[in-house]
Design a protein around this motif. Structure first.
Motif, PDB file in Angstrom:
ATOM      1  N   THR A 157      42.872 -20.433 -27.330  1.00 23.27           N
ATOM      2  CA  THR A 157      42.248 -19.277 -26.677  1.00 23.27           C
ATOM      3  C   THR A 157      40.944 -18.873 -27.345  1.00 23.27           C
ATOM      4  OG1 THR A 157      43.443 -17.733 -28.089  1.00 23.27           O
ATOM      5  CG2 THR A 157      44.503 -18.367 -26.008  1.00 23.27           C
ATOM      6  N   GLY A 158      40.835 -19.130 -28.649  1.00 22.56           N
ATOM      7  CA  GLY A 158      39.663 -18.680 -29.395  1.00 22.56           C
ATOM      8  C   GLY A 158      39.697 -17.183 -29.681  1.00 22.56           C
ATOM      9  N   ALA A 159      40.882 -16.574 -29.556  1.00 24.65           N
ATOM     10  CA  ALA A 159      41.004 -15.120 -29.729  1.00 24.65           C
ATOM     11  C   ALA A 159      40.398 -14.668 -31.064  1.00 24.65           C
ATOM     12  CB  ALA A 159      42.466 -14.718 -29.650  1.00 24.65           C
ATOM     13  N   LYS A 215      36.004 -28.844 -46.841  1.00 29.91           N
ATOM     14  CA  LYS A 215      37.038 -27.872 -46.476  1.00 29.91           C
ATOM     15  C   LYS A 215      36.326 -26.608 -46.004  1.00 29.91           C
ATOM     16  CE  LYS A 215      38.973 -28.254 -50.580  1.00 29.91           C
ATOM     17  NZ  LYS A 215      38.680 -29.577 -51.125  1.00 29.91           N
ATOM     18  N   LEU A 216      36.870 -26.022 -44.983  1.00 24.13           N
ATOM     19  CA  LEU A 216      36.357 -24.740 -44.495  1.00 24.13           C
ATOM     20  C   LEU A 216      37.193 -23.643 -45.136  1.00 24.13           C
ATOM     21  CD1 LEU A 216      34.544 -23.169 -42.466  1.00 24.13           C
ATOM     22  CD2 LEU A 216      36.388 -23.443 -40.797  1.00 24.13           C
ATOM     23  N   THR A 217      36.510 -22.649 -45.719  1.00 24.39           N
ATOM     24  CA  THR A 217      37.279 -21.575 -46.362  1.00 24.39           C
ATOM     25  C   THR A 217      37.152 -20.253 -45.609  1.00 24.39           C
ATOM     26  OG1 THR A 217      35.423 -21.449 -47.912  1.00 24.39           O
ATOM     27  CG2 THR A 217      37.447 -22.453 -48.711  1.00 24.39           C
ATOM     28  N   GLU A 218      35.939 -19.976 -45.076  1.00 23.16           N
ATOM     29  CA  GLU A 218      35.782 -18.719 -44.337  1.00 23.16           C
ATOM     30  C   GLU A 218      34.806 -18.907 -43.182  1.00 23.16           C
ATOM     31  OE1 GLU A 218      36.480 -15.454 -47.931  1.00 23.16           O
ATOM     32  OE2 GLU A 218      34.552 -15.531 -46.892  1.00 23.16           O
ATOM     33  N   ALA A 219      34.994 -18.119 -42.135  1.00 23.23           N
ATOM     34  CA  ALA A 219      34.038 -18.110 -41.014  1.00 23.23           C
ATOM     35  C   ALA A 219      33.917 -16.697 -40.477  1.00 23.23           C
ATOM     36  CB  ALA A 219      34.514 -19.054 -39.912  1.00 23.23           C
ATOM     37  N   THR A 220      32.677 -16.314 -40.168  1.00 19.42           N
ATOM     38  CA  THR A 220      32.422 -14.989 -39.585  1.00 19.42           C
ATOM     39  C   THR A 220      31.398 -15.137 -38.474  1.00 19.42           C
ATOM     40  OG1 THR A 220      32.572 -14.136 -41.850  1.00 19.42           O
ATOM     41  CG2 THR A 220      31.892 -12.567 -40.142  1.00 19.42           C
ATOM     42  N   LEU A 221      31.630 -14.471 -37.373  1.00 12.68           N
ATOM     43  CA  LEU A 221      30.661 -14.458 -36.278  1.00 12.68           C
ATOM     44  C   LEU A 221      30.244 -13.007 -36.052  1.00 12.68           C
ATOM     45  CD1 LEU A 221      29.343 -16.267 -34.104  1.00 12.68           C
ATOM     46  CD2 LEU A 221      31.258 -15.699 -32.614  1.00 12.68           C
ATOM     47  N   THR A 222      28.959 -12.757 -36.232  1.00 14.69           N
ATOM     48  CA  THR A 222      28.491 -11.373 -36.091  1.00 14.69           C
ATOM     49  C   THR A 222      27.367 -11.302 -35.061  1.00 14.69           C
ATOM     50  OG1 THR A 222      27.098 -11.831 -38.007  1.00 14.69           O
ATOM     51  CG2 THR A 222      29.065 -10.528 -38.395  1.00 14.69           C
ATOM     52  N   PRO A 223      27.364 -10.246 -34.247  1.00 11.28           N
ATOM     53  CA  PRO A 223      26.250 -10.076 -33.304  1.00 11.28           C
ATOM     54  C   PRO A 223      25.009  -9.618 -34.058  1.00 11.28           C
ATOM     55  CG  PRO A 223      27.848  -8.286 -33.089  1.00 11.28           C
ATOM     56  CD  PRO A 223      28.382  -9.194 -34.133  1.00 11.28           C
ATOM     57  N   THR A 230      34.567 -35.366 -36.903  1.00 11.89           N
ATOM     58  CA  THR A 230      34.129 -34.178 -36.164  1.00 11.89           C
ATOM     59  C   THR A 230      35.257 -33.155 -36.153  1.00 11.89           C
ATOM     60  OG1 THR A 230      32.764 -35.507 -34.673  1.00 11.89           O
ATOM     61  CG2 THR A 230      33.405 -33.345 -33.868  1.00 11.89           C
ATOM     62  N   ALA A 231      34.873 -31.870 -36.162  1.00  8.67           N
ATOM     63  CA  ALA A 231      35.888 -30.829 -35.958  1.00  8.67           C
ATOM     64  C   ALA A 231      35.289 -29.758 -35.066  1.00  8.67           C
ATOM     65  CB  ALA A 231      36.326 -30.234 -37.286  1.00  8.67           C
ATOM     66  N   ARG A 232      36.149 -28.983 -34.470  1.00  8.00           N
ATOM     67  CA  ARG A 232      35.689 -27.929 -33.564  1.00  8.00           C
ATOM     68  C   ARG A 232      36.285 -26.588 -33.958  1.00  8.00           C
ATOM     69  NH1 ARG A 232      34.103 -28.904 -28.088  1.00  8.00           N
ATOM     70  NH2 ARG A 232      33.480 -31.071 -27.768  1.00  8.00           N
ATOM     71  N   LEU A 233      35.512 -25.537 -33.657  1.00  5.66           N
ATOM     72  CA  LEU A 233      36.003 -24.158 -33.730  1.00  5.66           C
ATOM     73  C   LEU A 233      35.720 -23.520 -32.379  1.00  5.66           C
ATOM     74  CD1 LEU A 233      34.522 -23.078 -37.202  1.00  5.66           C
ATOM     75  CD2 LEU A 233      36.943 -23.500 -36.706  1.00  5.66           C
ATOM     76  N   ARG A 234      36.548 -22.577 -32.002  1.00  4.41           N
ATOM     77  CA  ARG A 234      36.287 -21.861 -30.738  1.00  4.41           C
ATOM     78  C   ARG A 234      36.420 -20.359 -30.980  1.00  4.41           C
ATOM     79  NH1 ARG A 234      38.790 -23.034 -24.812  1.00  4.41           N
ATOM     80  NH2 ARG A 234      36.852 -24.198 -24.661  1.00  4.41           N
ATOM     81  N   PHE A 235      35.439 -19.605 -30.478  1.00  4.46           N
ATOM     82  CA  PHE A 235      35.482 -18.148 -30.559  1.00  4.46           C
ATOM     83  C   PHE A 235      35.355 -17.571 -29.147  1.00  4.46           C
ATOM     84  CE2 PHE A 235      33.708 -19.672 -34.543  1.00  4.46           C
ATOM     85  CZ  PHE A 235      34.429 -18.972 -35.488  1.00  4.46           C
TER      86      PHE A 235
END
Lengths: 386, 205
Positions: free
Chosen positions: B61-63, B196-204, B101-106
């Motif tokens: 869902t990318g919730a 390795k991915l440790t943190e992710a943030t999406l900000t407007p 390759t890897a994917r993230l969904r937001f």
């Protein structure tokens, strides 16, 4: 005359009784050994958890398959590893039986595995040429030996061993149609089972040479025997039926092979993998690494296959060679399990170890002792046993 | 006469048995033909058959709540709905990128705003491994490349252009790792290691 026949008949009856009783005795001993190992390895665990505790690694996949069948695509659990890699006959048989028995799946599966392996031991008797000592070792190995947990929990090994045994008993009697029908089930149990078709062809060719003294006219003789041709074409039907199902269900008849990619197995030269395993020395101490145990099992399997060839048991040698070599293209994973369930090899090993009375006694003791020790490693999640 | 014995040539049973053999051969040929001509979705074909990707998208869902920092380490909460493919873990120190390759969904909603994606990543520490390039794109638009020295951790902001997720309400991030390595000879490319991915943030913005 009547008097003369009586002792022979009595001997025959007692031998027949032993063929049924010995495996039963080892079945009970094996259960006791593994239960004690379970109590020692997990003293805090509930004793009723014994059966579940023996279900490790692929066993969990089979339990789920027996309950829910094959994954559709996309896989509902959102993983790439589709359970199409696992052949259908045994898990679906257990799945059908669990519908009529009131037990949890793993309990039903363990009961079916015990009965299947018991049957596999009993029907193997003709392969032992009336050698009761060898038969005793073999029954002990299957039911209370070091790898009995494969044959008495939920893996495909019990059915693989039973159907493979039937194939070779039938071939020994030159009953090609019977061997072909058993190969249908064998090839629906594990993919390498389909190679028993080659053994069938080889045995028929060898029988032709024995009866005519020549290879000449072999093809013509085959063509004049439609029952033999029928056996050859029936034999791989287990594999083809599964391919037809996968084609209908997933759209890919080779999904069992394609899904291997999700396990991330390597692909390479078997000799390289075996050498790499043998030379994977431990960082400290002298106890062999998991890779060394696995590679050692492969080497032992091939040595015994050579002995089969040396004894001119070509049909068995061919099947063992192909069935041991093919998985090695994807590395050493599960080699111990594959070797442990290779009937021609384990029957031969039992015959060799029964050749001297003292060796027989020592081997029997060793089998029983390891029937306690190796389950401890299994319960400790030893990766060599996967 | 036993069914096991071969019928006499020319007898009805001989002909019938040959007929059965021919039928079996035909059935097996048809099944084989179907097997070598699979009829499968594109994603299936790319991953399992053609091997053109190591990352087969799973439906997620990318919730996500905008501005929240997601912790991909052990104990950092369930991130399943943000990871369509290419990840394994979490382990103690992050989520392994597995393969090429890897994917993230937001799920961003139909915002037209520009955004900033901030990723904290650590390059693996494998013998013989070079610095790891990570090429990032968002909904098919390249948004940047970063290089992470072996065993080092970096925090990198990527500017996401305005309006990129307006149509679908989803931001699909692709991380390509062209320098990923096999940790053992003969390993499948689906097991390649890189970061390795440790943190992710999406900000407007």
């Amino acid at each position: 005359m009547q008097h003369m026949l009586q002792p022979a008949s009595a001997t025959s009856r007692s031998r027949t009784a032993l063929i049924f009783v010995l495996p039963l005795m080892f079945l009970v001993i094996g259960l006791a050994l593994r239960f004690i190992a379970f109590r020692v390895a997990q003293p805090e665990a509930d004793p009723t958890g014994f059966i579940q505790s023996m279900c490790r690694w692929d066993c969990g996949w089979y339990v789920k398959m027996a309950q829910t069948g094959y994954d559709p695509f996309p896989i509902p659990s959102r993983i790439n590893a589709g359970n199409w890699a696992f052949f259908p006959f045994y898990p679906l048989l257990v799945g059908a039986i669990r519908l009529v028995l009131p037990f949890p799946t793993i309990v039903t599966a363990s009961i079916v595995s015990l009965l299947t392996t018991y049957a596999a031991a009993v029907v193997a008797w003709p392969l032992f040429e009336r050698n009761l000592r060898a038969f005793t070792l073999y029954a002990a190995y299957l039911l209370s030996g070091p790898f009995a947990f494969y044959f008495t929990s939920f893996f495909t090994e019990p059915m693989f061993v039973l159907t493979m045994t039937v194939v070779f008993v039938m071939l020994k009697r030159s009953n090609y149609l019977g061997a072909g029908l058993a190969t249908v089930l064998l090839s629906a149990t594990r993919i390498v089972g389909v190679f028993a078709t080659l053994s069938l062809i080889v045995q028929a060719a060898l029988d032709h040479r024995t009866s005519t003294g020549s290879w000449r006219g072999l093809i013509g003789a085959f063509l004049k025997r439609p029952n033999l041709l029928l056996a050859i074409f029936i034999a791989p039907l287990g594999l083809f039926a599964y391919m037809a199902f996968l084609n209908f269900y997933i759209g890919d008849g080779l999904a069992f092979q394609h899904t291997q990619r999700a396990w991330g197995r390597p692909f390479g030269n078997p000799i390289f993998f075996v050498w790499q395993g043998l030379t994977a020395w431990p960082n400290t101490g002298f106890w062999p690494t998991s890779s060394q145990w696995l590679a050692g099992a492969a080497v032992l399997g091939f040595v015994l296959t050579l002995v089969l060839a040396w004894r001119r048991q070509w049909a068995q040698a061919l099947f063992a060679f192909v069935s041991l070599t093919l998985p090695l293209f994807a590395g050493l994973a599960s080699v111990i399990r594959f070797t442990a369930a290779m009937v021609p090899i384990t029957v031969l090993a039992a015959q060799l170890l029964a050749s001297r009375r003292w060796l027989f006694a020592l081997s029997l003791l060793g089998i029983i002792a390891l029937g306690y020790v190796i389950p401890l490693a299994w319960l400790g999640n030893n990766v060599a046993l996967v | 006469m036993s069914l096991l014995s071969d019928p006499k040539p020319g007898s009805p049973r001989f002909v019938a048995t040959y007929g059965a053999v021919a039928l079996l051969a035909l059935i097996e040929l048809v099944i084989l033909w179907q097997a070598i001509h699979p009829n499968v979705p594109e994603a299936y074909r790319a991953y399992y058959i053609d091997h053109t990707t190591t990352c087969m998208r799973q439906p997620v869902t990318g919730a996500y709540t905008m501005g929240i920092t997601i912790d991909f380490r052990s104990g950092g909460g369930d991130t399943t709905e943000l990871r369509p493919c290419g990840w394994e873990g979490p382990v103690g120190n992050g989520m392994h990128l597995l393969g090429e390759t890897a994917r993230l969904r937001f799920a961003t909603g139909t915002t037209t705003q520009a955004m900033t994606l901030t990723l904290e990543m650590t390059a693996d520490d494998i013998e013989g491994m070079s610095d790891q390039r990570v090429v990032v794109s968002a909904n098919g638009t390249p948004v940047g490349t970063t290089t992470i020295p072996r065993a080092q951790t970096v925090t990198v902001p990527f500017a996401i252009p305005a309006g990129i997720a307006a149509e679908t309400g989803l931001l699909d991030i692709i991380l390509d790792v062209p320098d990923a390595v096999r940790s053992r000879p003969g390993d499948s490319n689906t097991r390649k290691r890189s970061i390795k991915l440790t943190e992710a943030t999406l900000t407007p913005n």
